[in-house]
Write an enzyme that holds these catalytic residues in place. Sequence first.
Site: not given
Ligand SMILES: *Cc1c(COP(=O)(O)O)cnc(C)c1O
Length: 393
Positions: A189, A217, A248
């Site tokens: 990330s 991602h 995302k």
């Molecule tokens: C954003 C993210 C999460 C958490 O997900 P949310 O739905 O925002 O709680 C978990 N793992 C990674 C790699 C992330 O980038």
Amino acid sequence: MRPRSESHLDQFLASALEEIHLRGLTRRLSPLQTAQQVRVVRDGRSLLNFSSNDYLGLASHPALQSAAAAEWERSGFGSGASRLICGTFDAHEKLDSTIANFKQLPAALSFSSGYAAAMGTVPALCGAGDVVILDKLSHACLIDAARLSGATLRVFPHNDMSRLESHLQWATKKHPSAKILVVCESIYSMDGDRAPLRDIIDLKDRFGAWLFLDEAHAVGVIGQQGRGLADEAGLADRVDIHMGTLGKALGSHGAYIAGSLRLRNFLINRARSFIFSTSPPASVAAASCKAIEIAASPDGDARRSALWRNLRALHELLAMNEPSSAIFPVLIGGESAAVETSERLLAAGFLVPSIRFPTVARGGARLRVTLTADHSPEDIVSLAEALSAELKK
Ligand SMILES: *Cc1c(COP(=O)(O)O)cnc(C)c1O
């Protein structure tokens, strides 16, 4: 006995905040006055947005809004209870099966966030006496989940396969009857690079370990229909536990764990963040279904090619190698220097966040540029010029 007054708490908070400030690590909230899109108004200022994870531009897509509105008409807003009591709506079940179909896996279970998915799943699978092995750059929720599990933890340097192998060797020798869970991301990330998935999978299979793969991602961005990196590499059926997020690239909210039907049934019975938490509104589940439908459609393909066109353009303009994801980190080093660079870019109208400890290592502060399908070629050129000017300083 010491009086535990409100001012005692206040003193603690004041000195803790002062310490954070002195380290250049203070964080503040800055609200948007517009939808999440390429041009946003934040703190009353119009900015070109290079900071969201809305890679396909779905967060403000009218089809998601109308899917949510139609479901809202049908089932009201609040869900009223956890999934296991009376908070499962048709929309939740439809979302779970839509995710499974999209991932081409037997089953899936949606969670209210990625954080909740990790915190519910890892401790359900492993406990004291077991071993969890994590990549050093794993997201905070994966680390927290591993800690909460009570398992013995081992961390390997980022993407270092020989250290993963030695941890696996150690674990099978020292804990012959333990469950061993390898936890990593497919796209990291804060660095935007890829995991050597085939090597990881070969290793975990050789040692009889399980793999928990967080594709937060990669989903929507990589692979056919945006199914992720494991799918693109033809390795999806060798991953034991697939995790992805809906907030995302899919522009909605929530997350999922996908895999076998037994995995889903087990998590319904054992994942505490699923069992003891009110289910997300049915309207959010409906919007997520629509988002997956779009991501898997020709419109999704067009959005992915626009995103990758933008990524290649930025990499070319800055004379960098081929992009491996939608995340473009610009390493600065010092915490204060990163914040100052981000602030100068902000003054020039570019929203490019600085990322500091504890999100990344101390001294590893950086700008984290993210592109979306909706950025125009002109947006990319103006960003490249602003970044080049900053990098020369
Ligand atoms: C954003 C993210 C999460 C958490 O997900 P949310 O739905 O925002 O709680 C978990 N793992 C990674 C790699 C992330 O980038």
